[in-house]
Design an enzyme around this catalytic site. Structure first.
Site, PDB file in Angstrom:
ATOM      1  N   ASP A 267       0.866  -1.168   0.000  1.00 27.77           N
ATOM      2  CA  ASP A 267       0.000   0.000   0.000  1.00 27.77           C
ATOM      3  C   ASP A 267       0.916   1.234   0.000  1.00 27.77           C
ATOM      4  OD1 ASP A 267      -2.120   1.720  -0.009  1.00 27.77           O
ATOM      5  OD2 ASP A 267      -3.213   0.719   1.588  1.00 27.77           O
TER       6      ASP A 267
HETATM    7  C1  BGC Z   1      -5.011   3.245   0.103  1.00 27.98           C
HETATM    8  C2  BGC Z   1      -5.172   2.214  -0.989  1.00 27.98           C
HETATM    9  C3  BGC Z   1      -5.072   2.887  -2.338  1.00 27.98           C
HETATM   10  C4  BGC Z   1      -3.737   3.587  -2.427  1.00 27.98           C
HETATM   11  C5  BGC Z   1      -3.466   4.226  -3.771  1.00 27.98           C
HETATM   12  C6  BGC Z   1      -3.790   4.100  -0.104  1.00 27.98           C
HETATM   13  O1  BGC Z   1      -3.773   5.187   0.764  1.00 27.98           O
HETATM   14  O2  BGC Z   1      -4.966   2.596   1.355  1.00 27.98           O
HETATM   15  O3  BGC Z   1      -6.383   1.535  -0.839  1.00 27.98           O
HETATM   16  O4  BGC Z   1      -5.258   1.943  -3.359  1.00 27.98           O
HETATM   17  O5  BGC Z   1      -3.682   4.574  -1.428  1.00 27.98           O
HETATM   18  O6  BGC Z   1      -4.187   5.374  -3.958  1.00 27.98           O
END
Ligand code: BGC
Length: 727
Positions: A267
C-alpha cells in the site's frame, strides 16, 4: 488417449529433468529477464505517483508502474518514453483507484453489496473497466475485500461489509468484471485491515490464524481463484507483524497454499511505514524486510529504487528474490497484452454512455434499503412535495468516497430527478451535512405548509467516510436530526432518505419519520433511482450488508459472532428499570449493555419492500447427510402484498458443537427472487455439505460431524430453525 499418455510422459520427463514445461509467456519473461541489469529489474519494482513528469524515469527504466495519471496524452508520453527510449522497451503499468466506477460513478461498494446481486456488480465493474481502459488505465486497486464489522471505520464504505460469504461473492464478481475488460484487479488490503482496533484507521489488529482463515482469508482466496492479477498488502500490523513484512502471509499462504502467480504491491508507503511501526530501523531495513517477505512492487516509499541494489551487494537480499519479483510483474504486463499494445487511443475515451448510466441506475435501485415504511411510500406522482436536507442537491457528495474521476456535473441529484415526477418545493434547510445553523430549518418548516409530503435527504458528505475518516459518533452530523424532527412536527408525512458511507445510528430519526430509505452514496444516477423508488415505479429490494447499530458504543457488533457462555435471554433489565440499590447479581448476568440492550437496530440482511413476503414449507432433502452429500433445501416464497417485487432469500446455518466454538449463524447462500403480487414460487438451494467446513482446533479445514441448524429467511434474525445431522 495415446496423445494424453505422450503428453503426460513429456511433462514427467521435464519435471524429472528439474524443469517444468513453460508456456510462451514464461519463456518471454525469462528471455527478457536474462537481458536486464539489476538496476533495470529494480526499476520494474518501483511504482510512482504522477503523470508527464515521470517521462524521464520511464526513459531510464527506473519505474515499472505509475499511479494517479488519467490523461491519455500524458499516459502515452510516459509510455512512449518507456517503450521507445528505455533500453529494453518494457511498457509501464498505469494504475488508478477505480473503486466504484471511473467516470460513471456507481453506488459505493458497501451499497453495491446491499444489492446481493453479484451479476449486476460484475456488470458495473465491466462498465468501470471500459471507461478506465479507454483513458489508458490498466490496473485498478479494487476490490477491497476487508471484512468490516465496525462502522466507525470510514473504509467500511469501500468493501462488502461484515460477512465472509457475501464478500467472496462480490469480490470475485468484481475481479471477473474488471479483468474481462482488460483492467487488472487488485485484491486489497491483505490482510485484516478492517479489524482496526476501535475502528481507527491504520490501527493494529490482533487476529489469530484461525480468525484469518475462517473469516478474513476466504474473499482473498476466492479473488485469487477468480484470477486476480495483483494483491496489495495492508497498512496494519497483525499480532505484531506489519503485513508488508509478513513472509508467512505473502509466501506460505499466498504463494504456496493458494498458488498465486500474480504481483504483490505494497500500500502507499506501507513499506516505509514499518519504521514508524517499530518493525524496521530505517527505510533500507524496511526495504529488506518487504522484499524478503515477498513484496514485488513498492508503492511510493522510494525504498526499493533507493536501496535494493545495495542490499543485494551486501547479500541481504538474494538476486533470485528480485528475479522472482520481476517475473511476477512482467507476467501481469504480458497477461494484459501491454507489450503488444502499450498505447491508448487518445480519441477513444468513453464515459457516461447510455449503457453505463443504465447500469449505474439499476445498481442504485437495487442497493437502496427500505428500513421503515408506515404506508407513506410510495408517494403518488404529481403530488406537491417539499424536498429538503443538505444532500438533496449535492452532486459531488452523493458520489461518495474515492470518486476521483467522477465528474459532479454529470450527477443527477434527488432534487433534479424528483422535479420530473413531483411538484417540488425546495428548501435545503441545511447547507451541508455538518451544518449546525438552524435558521434554514425554520424556512423549511414554513415551506412545508404548502406541501402534501416531505422528503428529507440527509447523510454524510463524501469526505466523512473512506480512508482515514473514522468517527466515534455515528449519529447524523450537524443539525440534521433537528431538521427531521422539525419536519415531523409539521404533521405532514415525512420520508427520510439517507445517503452515507456507513450504517449510521439513526434510531432517533426513525422515530421521526414515516419512511426511511437508506441509499448509501448512490453515485451518478442516485437521483433517478430515488425518484423511481419514491413514486413506486420501482420497489426497494436492498438488504443490509452490515448490522445497523443503536449506538456507536455497540461496535463491533455483527450477526455471525460466536456465542458467549451467557447469551442474552431477551428479558434483561435495562438502565431505567434497575432498582435503586439493586443487588450485584440481580440483573441476570448475561452479555448485554445496560443502556442499549443486546440486539442491534437492524440485523444483517435486513430490508423491507412495498410488498410483504412469506416463507413457507421449508424442507430439507434428508435429516442426516454424509460429507459428500448435497443438502437440497426447498421452500415456497409468496409475495403476499400488492406490488410486484424482489426478495433476497437468505440461507443461514449453525454448526451447533465444534472443536472450536462456531458462529451463531453463517450465511451460506442467497438468491434474488422476483415475484408478481400474489405469486408463490417453489424455490430451492443446493448446499454441498463440504461448504460447512471450517478451520478447526487442529487447524484443519474440515466438516466436523454433528448437529446443525438451518434457516431460510429474509434476514439474519428471522425464521425458524430446521435441524439436520452430518455423519
Ligand atoms: C489506500 C489504498 C489505495 C492507495 C493508492 C492508499 O492510501 O490505502 O487503498 O489503493 O492509497 O491510492
Amino acid at each position: 488417449m495415446r496423445t494424453n499418455r505422450i503428453l503426460v510422459s513429456a511433462c514427467l520427463a521435464a519435471v524429472l529433468a528439474g524443469c517444468t514445461p513453460k508456456d510462451e509467456t514464461e519463456k518471454k519473461i525469462d528471455e527478457l529477464l536474462g537481458k536486464m541489469t539489476l538496476h533495470e529489474k529494480v526499476g520494474q519494482m518501483n511504482q510512482l505517483s504522477g503523470g508527464a513528469w515521470l517521462v524521464e524515469s520511464a526513459a531510464k527504466g527506473e519505474v515499472g508502474s505509475i499511479l494517479n495519471c488519467v490523461d491519455p496524452a500524458e499516459i502515452n508520453a510516459v509510455q512512449r518514453a518507456a517503450v521507445e527510449e528505455s533500453r529494453l522497451g518494457i511498457p509501464i503499468l498505469v494504475s488508478r483507484d477505480v473503486i466504484h466506477g471511473f467516470r460513471t460513478m456507481f453506488p459505493i461498494p458497501l451499497g453495491q453489496a446491499a444489492t446481493f446481486d453479484p451479476a449486476l456488480v460484475e456488470e458495473g465493474a465491466r462498465v468501470a473497466a471500459r471507461e478506465a481502459v479507454s483513458s489508458g488505465v490498466r490496473w485498478t486497486f479494487s476490490p477491497m475485500l476487508d471484512i468490516a464489522r465496525d462502522p466507525r471505520w470510514g473504509r467500511v464504505a469501500e468493501g462488502s461489509g461484515e460477512d465472509p460469504y457475501l464478500d467472496v461473492q462480490m469480490g470475485a464478481a468484481l475481479v471477473r468484471g474488471y479483468q474481462s475488460e482488460g483492467l487488472a484487479a487488485c485484491a486489497k488490503h491483505f490482510v485484516g485491515y478492517g479489524a482496526a482496533e476501535g475502528g481507527r484507521d491504520y490501527n493494529s489488529t490482533g487476529l489469530t490464524e484461525r480468525a484469518l482463515r475462517n473469516t478474513y482469508f476466504p474473499a482473498f482466496q476466492a479473488a485469487v481463484d477468480a484470477g486476480a492479477m495483483t494483491l496489495m498488502t495492508s497498512f496494519n500490523d497483525n499480532d505484531g507483524i506489519p503485513s508488508t513484512g509478513n513472509r508467512w502471509l505473502l509466501k506460505d499462504i499466498l504463494r504456496d497454499e493458494w498458488g498465486f502467480d500474480g504481483m504483490v504491491v505494497t500500500d502507499w508507503n506501507s513499506s516505509g511505514e514499518m519504521v514508524a511501526h517499530g518493525f524496521a530501523s530505517d527505510l533500507k531495513h524496511a526495504t529488506e524486510l518487504s522484499v524478503n517477505a515477498g513484496v514485488d512492487m513498492d508503492m511510493m516509499s522510494y525504498g526499493f529504487i533507493g536501496f535494493i541494489e545495495e542490499l543485494v551487494a551486501e547479500g541481504k537480499i538474494k538476486e533470485s528474490q528480485i528475479d522472482e519479483a520481476v517475473r511476477n510483474i512482467l507476467r501481469v504486463k504480458f497477461r494484459l497484452g501491454l507489450f503488444d499494445n502499450p498505447y491508448v487511443d487518445e480519441n477513444g475515451v468513453v464515459a457516461y454512455d447510455e449503457a453505463a448510466l443504465a447500469a449505474a441506475k439499476q445498481t442504485a435501485l437495487e442497493s437502496a434499503i427500505l428500513l421503515k415504511n408506515d404506508g407513506v411510500l410510495p408517494l403518488k406522482a404529481g403530488r406537491t412535495i417539499l424536498v429538503t436536507g443538505p444532500l438533496a442537491d449535492a452532486p459531488y457528495e452523493q458520489l461518495g468516497t474515492w470518486a476521483f474521476d467522477g465528474q459532479p456535473e454529470h450527477t443527477v441529484t434527488p432534487l433534479a430527478a424528483l422535479r420530473e415526477t413531483f411538484n417540488v418545493i425546495y428548501e435545503p434547510g441545511l447547507a451541508y451535512s455538518r451544518d449546525k445553523r438552524t435558521d434554514g430549518i425554520a424556512r423549511a418548516r414554513s415551506a412545508a405548509a404548502r406541501a402534501e409530503a416531505i422528503v428529507v435527504v440527509v447523510g454524510e458528505e463524501a469526505i466523512l467516510s473512506g480512508e482515514a475518516h473514522s468517527l466515534s459518533s455515528l449519529d447524523l452530523q450537524g443539525a440534521q436530526s433537528d431538521l427531521i424532527a422539525a419536519m415531523k412536527a409539521t404533521g405532514k408525512p415525512v420520508v427520510v432518505v439517507v445517503m452515507a458511507g456507513r450504517p449510521l445510528t439513526i434510531e432517533r430519526d426513525l422515530a421521526n419519520c414515516g419512511a426511511m430509505l437508506y441509499c448509501f452514496h448512490p453515485g451518478t444516477m442516485g437521483g433517478p433511482a430515488l425518484a423511481d423508488h419514491l413514486s413506486g415505479a420501482a420497489v426497494p429490494s436492498g438488504k443490509s450488508p452490515m448490522t445497523f447499530l443503536r449506538t456507536a458504543g455497540q461496535a463491533p457488533m455483527y450477526y455471525n459472532h460466536n456465542n458467549t457462555g451467557r447469551p442474552n435471554t431477551g428479558t434483561e433489565t435495562l438502565l431505567d428499570d434497575i432498582e435503586i440499590a439493586a443487588g450485584q447479581t440481580s440483573l441476570g448476568c448475561t452479555s448485554y449493555y445496560l443502556d442499549s440492550g443486546y440486539g442491534p437496530l437492524f440485523p444483517f440482511g435486513y430490508g423491507l419492500s412495498y410488498t410483504t413476503f412469506e416463507y413457507k414449507n421449508i424442507q430439507l432433502s434428508a435429516t442426516t447427510f454424509g460429507k459428500d452429500d448435497t443438502i437440497r433445501v426447498e421452500y415456497d416464497l409468496s409475495n403476499t402484498g400488492a406490488f410486484d417485487a424482489t426478495e433476497v432469500a437468505q440461507l443461514y446455518i449453525r454448526d451447533l458443537v465444534g472443536s472450536v466454538t462456531r458462529p451463531v449463524k453463517e450465511l451460506k447462500r442467497f438468491e434474488r427472487v422476483f415475484l408478481k403480487a400474489g405469486e408463490t414460487r417453489h424455490c430451492s438451494f443446493d448446499l454441498p455439505v463440504a461448504d460447512l467446513a471450517f478451520w478447526n482446533a487442529d487447524m484443519q479445514y474440515t466438516v466436523e460431524p454433528g448437529a446443525f441448524q438451518l434457516w431460510v429467511a429474509g434476514n439474519a434474525a428471522d425464521g425458524e430453525a430446521l435441524n439436520f445431522n452430518v455423519e
